[in-house]
Design an enzyme around this catalytic site. Structure first.
Site, short mmCIF file in Angstrom:
data_model
loop_
_atom_site.label_atom_id
_atom_site.label_comp_id
_atom_site.label_asym_id
_atom_site.label_seq_id
_atom_site.Cartn_x
_atom_site.Cartn_y
_atom_site.Cartn_z
N GLU A 158 11.71 -11.36 38.36
CA GLU A 158 12.41 -11.29 37.06
C GLU A 158 11.45 -11.54 35.90
O GLU A 158 11.29 -12.68 35.46
CB GLU A 158 13.54 -12.32 37.01
N GLU A 197 18.94 -9.28 43.85
CA GLU A 197 19.48 -10.64 43.73
C GLU A 197 20.73 -10.62 42.88
O GLU A 197 20.76 -9.98 41.83
CB GLU A 197 18.43 -11.55 43.08
#
Ligand code: IDC
Length: 374
Positions: free
Chosen positions: A211, A299
């Protein structure tokens, strides 16, 4: 990539397991109720050697539970990307569904064969995402502070997935710092080495930056980073699927859509936490897929983006129904027993699989049922 008939692999797997007559269990330093233990207090054991021992668990039941058609990788083989779809070795759209570990070095005891076998045979999942935090906030439990220990645990997880014929996502878990470029050299060294080691295994998917955040942009940071790392993997493993994170904690997939990477078999990560991200992000997903972007939800959580708060299962249902409709693969955060809404296992549940429902969190019970509903 190895092309082995599914039946041969299944027969081999069954013979080996029956010969051994047991499931190997790995050492599990953490026992009892760990829910009050913080990440930094987790007892990270650098000794992750297998401790082969007879197990009282129901190996035969697990074996007979294997569907007739075989286990995931023997049936579906080397995956690739065709248009927006992940497809299997026969070119058929294929969806990966599974759990993500928590930080590997924070919950090392969850990297064990019985846990993954339970995920495969009882929860009906086909992939495990192995989250290796690159750097963290001073707790030392990450790659930059413990390269060998992190790497050993990651390989242990990959080797279990290979043994169990599951797909494994090797996640270079960039979160802090948010700019993946900061550790480009380390990423190159790491991915060169793992992709060499696993070049002939169709099980492996590489996720090169979890991320990106804190202002890291697609054009200025993430894309240049990907352009350095992807060729290193490709030189060793020319056809592996590679997932690339996107800015703002893997939400800005639209930035990637307008400036795609030029490599084949690349997918772009979208992450959501169902109580925080709703229609706006779902609409972005729909329009990016309509625009031709291959997306992988590597995720997601059923709760809010902190990993805490309450679960929002009605929003999670909207999300997962949409992912099914678009044939988008997904992994749930997280396989751990930390006292946190997003963690699937309760403190009392332990790490060794065969969890009863009373050992699962609300989120754990819900996602297990979702996986089993397919
Ligand atoms: C969270 C963990 C939590 C840990 C924290 C540290 O659940 O136990 O203390 O990281 O940074 C993400 C990240 C993922 C986060 C998760 C929940 O990829 O690492 O895990 N999250 O906050 N993105 C959105 C949410």
């Amino acid at each position: 990539m190895k092309k082995i008939s599914g039946k041969i692999v299944l027969v081999l797997f069954m013979s080996i397991t029956m010969l051994c007559g047991c499931h190997r269990e790995f050492s599990t330093p953490q026992g009892g109720n760990s829910s009050a233990v913080s990440d930094s207090e987790q007892n990270y054991s650098s000794d992750i050697t297998d401790s082969t021992q007879d197990s009282e668990s129901n190996s035969e039941e697990n074996i007979s539970d294997i569907p007739e058609s075989g286990t995931p990788v023997s049936v579906h083989g080397q995956l690739s990307v065709n248009g927006t779809n992940l497809v299997d070795k026969n070119g058929k759209p294929y969806q990966l569904r599974g759990m993500s570990t928590h930080g590997l070095t924070w919950f090392p005891d969850f990297v064990n064969e019985q846990a993954f076998l339970t995920l495969r045979d009882e929860w009906k999942t086909n992939v495990v995402r192995l989250a290796m935090y690159v750097d963290e906030w001073n707790n030392g439990q990450c790659y930059m502070n413990n390269k060998q220990g992190s790497r050993d645990l990651l390989e242990k997880g990959v080797d279990i997935c290979i043994k169990l014929d599951m797909y494994a996502i090797i996640d270079w878990h960039v979160l802090n710092p948010g700019d993946p470029l900061k550790y480009t050299n380390e990423a190159i060294e790491f991915f060169d080495s793992v992709s060499k080691k696993y070049a002939d295994k169709p099980n492996i998917i590489y996720e090169i930056c979890n991320e990106p955040n804190s202002g890291a942009s697609w054009g200025g940071n993430v894309k240049p980073y990907a352009e350095k790392v992807i060729p290193v993997i490709r030189a060793n493993d020319p056809d592996a699927v590679i997932i690339v994170g996107t800015p703002t904690w893997s939400q800005d997939i639209d930035q990637a859509l307008s400036d795609r990477l030029s490599y084949d078999n690349v997918m772009y990560a979208l992450h959501f936490y169902a109580d925080t991200h709703r229609d706006d992000l779902r609409n972005r997903l729909k329009s990016c897929v309509e625009g031709g972007l291959p997306v992988f939800v590597s995720e997601f959580g059923c709760c809010d983006a902190s990993g805490g708060g309450g679960n929002n299962f009605s929003e999670t249902t909207k999300w997962l129904d949409l992912l099914d409709e678009l044939n988008i693969s997904y992994c749930n955060w997280a396989l751990a027993n930390k006292n946190e809404t997003c963690c699937a296992i309760l403190g009392s549940g332990g790490a060794n699989g065969n969890w009863s429902d009373s050992q699962l969190s609300e989120s754990g019970k819900w996602i297990k049922n979702r996986f089993m509903s397919y």
